[in-house]
Write a protein that holds these residues in place. Sequence first.
Motif, PDB file in Angstrom:
ATOM      1  N   ASN A  51       1.155  -1.311   0.091  1.00  0.00           N
ATOM      2  CA  ASN A  51       0.066  -0.410  -0.065  1.00  0.00           C
ATOM      3  C   ASN A  51       1.030   1.387   0.163  1.00  0.00           C
ATOM      4  O   ASN A  51       0.552   1.978   0.990  1.00  0.00           O
ATOM      5  CB  ASN A  51      -1.259   0.166   0.942  1.00  0.00           C
ATOM      6  N   GLU A 169      -1.539 -12.574   0.858  1.00  0.00           N
ATOM      7  CA  GLU A 169      -3.240 -11.781   0.325  1.00  0.00           C
ATOM      8  C   GLU A 169      -3.768 -12.010   2.112  1.00  0.00           C
ATOM      9  O   GLU A 169      -4.085 -11.380   1.685  1.00  0.00           O
ATOM     10  CB  GLU A 169      -3.538 -12.871  -0.477  1.00  0.00           C
ATOM     11  N   ASN A 199       1.109 -11.708 -13.777  1.00  0.00           N
ATOM     12  CA  ASN A 199       1.722 -10.156 -12.948  1.00  0.00           C
ATOM     13  C   ASN A 199       2.940  -9.366 -13.841  1.00  0.00           C
ATOM     14  O   ASN A 199       3.259  -9.771 -14.930  1.00  0.00           O
ATOM     15  CB  ASN A 199       3.386 -11.450 -12.092  1.00  0.00           C
ATOM     16  N   LYS A 212       4.120  -7.420  -8.829  1.00  0.00           N
ATOM     17  CA  LYS A 212       3.081  -7.022  -8.451  1.00  0.00           C
ATOM     18  C   LYS A 212       3.142  -8.925  -8.193  1.00  0.00           C
ATOM     19  O   LYS A 212       2.617  -9.839  -8.653  1.00  0.00           O
ATOM     20  CB  LYS A 212       2.113  -7.053  -9.168  1.00  0.00           C
ATOM     21  N   GLU A 230      -8.188  -5.242   0.189  1.00  0.00           N
ATOM     22  CA  GLU A 230      -8.074  -5.182  -1.198  1.00  0.00           C
ATOM     23  C   GLU A 230      -6.326  -4.292  -0.788  1.00  0.00           C
ATOM     24  O   GLU A 230      -6.607  -3.787   0.162  1.00  0.00           O
ATOM     25  CB  GLU A 230      -7.953  -5.123  -2.331  1.00  0.00           C
ATOM     26  N   THR A 231      -5.354  -5.169  -0.719  1.00  0.00           N
ATOM     27  CA  THR A 231      -3.928  -4.410  -1.082  1.00  0.00           C
ATOM     28  C   THR A 231      -3.114  -4.729  -1.561  1.00  0.00           C
ATOM     29  O   THR A 231      -3.137  -5.753  -2.673  1.00  0.00           O
ATOM     30  CB  THR A 231      -3.257  -5.336   1.175  1.00  0.00           C
ATOM     31  N   TYR A 232      -2.477  -3.757  -1.841  1.00  0.00           N
ATOM     32  CA  TYR A 232      -1.785  -3.564  -3.058  1.00  0.00           C
ATOM     33  C   TYR A 232       0.215  -4.037  -2.511  1.00  0.00           C
ATOM     34  O   TYR A 232       0.306  -2.767  -2.050  1.00  0.00           O
ATOM     35  CB  TYR A 232      -1.526  -2.178  -4.214  1.00  0.00           C
ATOM     36  N   TYR A 234       3.943  -4.946  -3.696  1.00  0.00           N
ATOM     37  CA  TYR A 234       4.803  -5.523  -4.916  1.00  0.00           C
ATOM     38  C   TYR A 234       6.082  -6.149  -4.345  1.00  0.00           C
ATOM     39  O   TYR A 234       6.588  -5.246  -2.689  1.00  0.00           O
ATOM     40  CB  TYR A 234       4.963  -3.504  -5.280  1.00  0.00           C
TER      41      TYR A 234
END
Length: 300
Positions: A51, A169, A199, A212, A230-232, A234
């Motif tokens: 995030n 996740e 990805n 990602k 939801e989490t972003y 990388y």
Amino acid sequence: MSELDSNCLIPVLGSGYVGKSSILKRYLHGTFSKRYSETVEEMHVQQYSINGKRRYMNFLDTAGNIYFPAMRKIYFSKALGFILVYSICDARSFEEIKRIWEQIKSIRENVLSIPCVVVGNTLDSENNREVETFDALGWACSENLGGCFLEVSAKDNNAVNEIFDILLEQLGNTRAKQATTFRIRSTSFTRKDDKRQKNKHIKTKRTKTFEKVEASSKRFQNTMFEDYKETYIYKVQQKQNKIQKSYFFKGAQYMKSKETVCCRELEHTSSLKTGAGERKKCQGLKKLNKLLSNLFKRKD
């Protein structure tokens, strides 16, 4: 995700000779070795962007034999999450992760909110299988880990990245209690969507690549989690070739400066001596220094 520390401990647990080190090295460095060396304890640090914030996951490669039971209890109480590894060719290793999970449950409360992945390694040795897939999957489902179970091969690089995708996740989310009746849609076999994109790699000018972390399908998220957030995420990868080049350049500069200092010291000492032999020696060192400088200029 606001409660996530900048440094998080993730122990990789299981019996000896099941491939814990091989899984970590394959994921972090893309390497694999057939040689087996017994691990005592080894920490592997991986940087992520979660995030938009920098976070470090400390993956602890633990010993297969319990040399320090007191330390293991500390892992159980302090760890952010767990990776439990067994070999599909060793039934005893599967029984061991069952015991480990029971120990974790006896120490930690609300295990549904603790990220965990159950991994059956050595899928490349299918002919020597001792632990059947659906036996392991049935146990995982009974522990509300059906969506967090998968079989992999560190040797063939089969589904290794997915271990860590499933683990990450779960950050900030709570697994839903699964029905007592076995349902295939609540397992990791239904995690991906056939129409999913691969990805994405984002490159920056600072010699870093952001890969990602692949999320699961919406259907899987709704089945596996309570109120999924939801989490972003990388994974940060350094460009090894450019890093090695920069280290070589710094080393070359250091050696050139060192040679220059040495030559200056010899010039100073030679000025105090009147012998022609000493002057010739210094001149020879000057030539050597010039040759080294030209050599480093070519390599740079």
